[in-house]
Design a protein around this motif. Structure first.
Motif, short mmCIF file in Angstrom:
data_model
loop_
_atom_site.label_atom_id
_atom_site.label_comp_id
_atom_site.label_asym_id
_atom_site.label_seq_id
_atom_site.Cartn_x
_atom_site.Cartn_y
_atom_site.Cartn_z
N UNK A 162 17.86 -36.72 4.79
CA UNK A 162 18.51 -37.97 4.59
C UNK A 162 19.08 -38.76 5.78
N UNK A 163 19.93 -37.87 6.50
CA UNK A 163 20.59 -38.57 7.39
C UNK A 163 19.65 -39.10 8.69
N UNK A 164 18.66 -38.29 9.00
CA UNK A 164 17.73 -38.21 10.00
C UNK A 164 16.79 -39.41 9.73
N UNK A 165 15.98 -38.95 8.58
CA UNK A 165 14.86 -40.00 8.16
C UNK A 165 15.26 -41.39 7.41
N UNK A 166 16.35 -41.16 6.73
CA UNK A 166 16.74 -42.49 5.63
C UNK A 166 17.78 -43.20 6.52
N UNK A 167 18.86 -42.37 6.89
CA UNK A 167 20.04 -43.33 7.21
C UNK A 167 19.69 -43.86 9.13
N UNK A 168 18.77 -42.95 9.73
CA UNK A 168 18.30 -43.10 11.09
C UNK A 168 19.65 -42.59 12.05
N UNK A 169 20.43 -41.64 11.49
CA UNK A 169 21.36 -40.83 12.29
C UNK A 169 20.94 -39.67 12.75
N UNK A 170 20.92 -39.78 13.96
CA UNK A 170 20.29 -38.42 14.70
C UNK A 170 21.40 -37.47 15.14
N UNK A 171 22.42 -37.01 14.41
CA UNK A 171 23.41 -36.51 15.07
C UNK A 171 23.01 -34.94 14.67
N UNK A 172 22.24 -34.54 13.87
CA UNK A 172 21.93 -33.16 13.74
C UNK A 172 20.65 -32.65 14.89
N UNK A 173 20.40 -33.77 15.55
CA UNK A 173 19.15 -33.20 16.64
C UNK A 173 19.66 -32.32 17.52
N UNK A 174 21.04 -32.55 17.92
CA UNK A 174 21.38 -31.44 18.90
C UNK A 174 21.72 -30.28 18.36
N UNK A 192 4.79 -21.77 25.34
CA UNK A 192 4.16 -23.10 24.79
C UNK A 192 4.78 -23.57 23.96
N UNK A 193 4.78 -25.03 24.04
CA UNK A 193 5.64 -25.70 22.94
C UNK A 193 4.47 -27.02 22.48
N UNK A 194 4.48 -26.96 21.00
CA UNK A 194 3.58 -27.91 20.57
C UNK A 194 4.54 -28.75 19.45
N UNK A 195 4.34 -30.10 19.36
CA UNK A 195 5.06 -30.76 18.71
C UNK A 195 4.44 -31.92 17.99
N UNK A 196 4.69 -32.61 16.92
CA UNK A 196 4.36 -33.81 16.32
C UNK A 196 5.40 -34.57 15.52
N UNK A 197 5.57 -35.82 16.09
CA UNK A 197 6.63 -36.66 15.17
C UNK A 197 7.72 -36.85 16.14
N UNK A 198 8.47 -38.01 15.86
CA UNK A 198 9.48 -38.53 16.84
C UNK A 198 10.69 -37.95 16.97
N UNK A 199 11.24 -37.18 15.97
CA UNK A 199 12.33 -36.29 15.95
C UNK A 199 12.09 -35.14 16.59
N UNK A 200 10.70 -34.63 16.37
CA UNK A 200 10.51 -33.41 17.18
C UNK A 200 10.51 -33.61 18.40
N UNK A 201 10.13 -34.56 19.08
CA UNK A 201 9.89 -35.06 20.39
C UNK A 201 11.46 -34.96 20.96
N UNK A 202 12.37 -35.74 20.27
CA UNK A 202 13.65 -35.70 20.54
C UNK A 202 14.48 -34.22 20.52
N UNK A 204 12.84 -31.38 21.19
CA UNK A 204 12.37 -30.75 22.50
C UNK A 204 12.96 -31.46 23.58
N UNK A 205 13.19 -32.54 23.82
CA UNK A 205 13.87 -33.31 24.98
C UNK A 205 15.35 -32.44 25.29
N UNK A 206 15.87 -32.54 23.98
CA UNK A 206 17.13 -32.06 24.24
C UNK A 206 17.34 -30.71 24.72
N UNK A 207 16.38 -29.85 23.75
CA UNK A 207 16.30 -28.24 24.18
C UNK A 207 15.88 -28.16 25.53
N UNK A 208 15.09 -28.96 26.29
CA UNK A 208 14.43 -28.81 27.27
C UNK A 208 15.63 -28.90 28.38
N UNK A 209 16.71 -29.67 28.24
CA UNK A 209 17.60 -30.06 29.21
C UNK A 209 18.33 -28.81 29.36
#
Length: 565
Positions: A162-174, A192-202, A204-209
């Protein structure tokens, strides 16, 4: 989801180490407040905490009394109060009120807040605004992953979806990125990393850093938003148990109508339960036959006692009898649960519900069928679930004026869509038609007139073969993952995972990813993957878990999957 990709892959990692890591950190944080203390725990942390550190463990580290956070005045007289909570503004405000009330009475106490799984700046700001920032010490318990079975890990983030997809709050991505980093640290890197979806990409980017790429295994990241898999009724045993009794942290509470007594019984559902481990992934129609056979086998084992001499009897009692009694107790519970589920589903006309869902998946007069089902006045939850499935398969729906707020939220989540009316399409055609010549206008008219008819789900179903064409599907000997939905439908999420792992990329699936709104990505290494981790961002169903286990068996693999809820 982790699962071996090769027959010669090493065994699954010992995920119990995650419990030890979480327990050790919690004990360290509790000892930062030396002496006796009362511990207040968020309600939705009670069950996960019990799997990590039980009451006796907490008592050993000077926790005197345990209380559930209830947002009302407390009765504790302890000089030290510790709060184990989620980072929620409402709960922090309640703690501030307690501290200020004590200050007004001149009572001196020590206060400690342990936020889990993450400490947010917004919560500390509330402490400062309420004038108690200097009176309260704050810490963070990185309780990110809870093993609930040998091959299942849960992030236990009930608010993620609900926070991520409904409220648009991305605090749990980290938080999810930190969980991947922990798995990376404990069990080895991913090549190897495979992903699909906007949040999945976020994620991955945070984890890659943080240096989240390695040399051995693979990870698949999947957004929960989109596919209609969760809206199909679960018909595998574990899924039905979850629907009827609710499985929390790998534990279920069977009601008195199951236990044949006046008390409810809590049971751990995992691979240690020999009865459950054999029926958890089975279609419900096969369960009673298995339980009957199991009862006969147990009776045969008991009958071995006849004719034994004293030495043999002693060996039997000390060795087999205890295990047989435990297995008999579990068998009785699962028989009782099956009977209770059968009664409830029969009362709901479960077969009619499954036929309705099947019609929606294959586009066989879905509106007519669903209207007939709604006339039966089923529960609003069931109605909304059917309507979401209808909307996702038919590209739109409209119904239920008295649930406008509910539909507004469902529309925000993309689970219910509004079909374009003829007037809207006509206006669109007129405006765009002015910008093109007459020849193009003809083609444009044909394209726009087809907008209301086309369905992304239908296109995905055809391209990925989601609906089996077998008329008489054999549920006793299933040949594909569709058995988890009675042979009517293969879970889209599981088919995507199967396809991307077979191809080792999204190459050749451009049209599929376009229909799923894209955001696909893959990063491949040079080594051959041995284990696969599939992470559902937003939770997963037990039907999907059963489907992935089936896929693993078919490919000589064993899955290991975390989900966020």
């Amino acid at each position: 989801v982790f699962f071996p990709q090769r027959l010669d892959a090493p065994p699954l990692p010992d995920v119990s180490v995650l419990k030890r890591v979480a327990r050790d950190q919690l004990i360290f944080l509790l000892e930062q407040l030396p002496g006796k203390k009362d511990l207040f725990i968020d309600a939705d942390l009670m069950s996960p905490l019990d799997r990590i550190a039980n009451v006796s463990t907490l008592k050993q580290h000077e926790v005197d009394k345990l209380y559930k956070v209830e947002h009302k005045p407390i009765v504790s007289t302890a000089e030290q109060l510790c709060f184990l909570i989620r980072p929620r503004i409402q709960t922090v405000t309640w703690i501030c009120d307690l501290v200020n009330y004590d200050k007004a009475l001149g009572r001196v106490r020590r206060y400690k807040i342990i936020f889990t799984p993450q400490k947010f700046f917004a919560c500390e700001s509330v402490l400062e605004e309420r004038g108690v920032f200097g009176d309260v010490s704050c810490d963070q318990w990185d309780f990110n992953l809870l093993p609930v079975d040998d091959d299942i890990i849960s992030l236990e983030l009930p608010e993620f979806f609900t926070d991520t997809f409904l409220a648009g709050d991305q605090r749990w991505v980290r938080t999810v990125g930190s969980s991947l980093h922990l798995l990376h640290s404990l069990f080895g890197p991913f090549s190897k990393v495979y992903g699909i979806g906007r949040i999945a990409k976020m994620v991955y980017e945070g984890w890659r850093r943080r240096g989240g790429k390695g040399e051995d295994d693979s990870v698949c990241l999947c957004d929960r938003r989109g596919p209609g898999d969760p809206f199909c009724s679960q018909v595998v045993y574990e899924g039905l148990v979850d629907d009827v009794f609710r499985i929390k942290c790998g534990c279920v509470e069977f009601s008195p109508d199951v236990t044949a007594s006046d008390k409810s019984v809590k049971v751990m559902l995992n691979s240690q339960d020999k009865v459950f481990s054999e029926i958890r992934n089975e279609h419900f129609s096969n369960v009673f036959g298995f339980l009957s056979q199991k009862a006969r086998t147990l009776q045969t084992s008991y009958d071995k006692r006849r004719g034994m001499d004293i030495k043999q009897m002693k060996t039997f009692v000390s060795g087999e009898l205890k295990g047989l009694k435990q297995e008999h107790r579990l068998l009785s519970l699962h028989i009782g649960a099956s009977e209770a589920m059968m009664k409830r589903k029969t009362k709901q006309d479960f077969q009619e519900l499954l036929r309705t869902e099947h019609c929606e998946c294959v586009s066989d007069r879905p509106l007519l069928v669903i209207h007939g089902f709604l006339v039966l006045q089923v529960s609003m939850i069931e109605s909304l679930r059917l309507l979401c499935l209808l909307s996702l398969t038919e590209n739109g729906s409209s119904y239920g004026f008295d649930h406008l707020l509910t539909f507004s939220s469902l529309k925000t989540l993309g689970l219910v869509q509004e079909q374009q009316t003829a007037e809207t399409l006509s206006a669109m055609e007129t405006r765009v038609g002015r910008l093109v010549n007459d020849r193009t206008a003809g083609k444009l008219t044909e394209a726009i007139s087809s907008l209301a008819k086309k369905s992304n789900f239908r296109a995905l179903s055809r391209k990925l073969h989601l609906v089996p064409k077998v008329e008489d599907y054999d549920l006793h000997v299933p040949k594909d993952m569709a058995y988890v939905f009675s042979g009517a439908y293969v879970p889209l999420s599981c088919r995507l995972i199967e396809q991307v792992l077979d191809r080792e990329s999204w190459s050749g699936m451009e049209e599929v990813t376009r229909l799923l709104n894209g955001h696909e990505f893959n990063v491949t290494g040079t080594s051959q993957s041995q284990l696969i981790l599939v992470l559902f961002l937003g939770g997963c169903t037990f039907s999907e878990i059963a489907a992935l286990r089936f896929l693993a068996r078919e490919k000589g693999q064993m899955p290991f999957r975390p989900g966020t809820q």
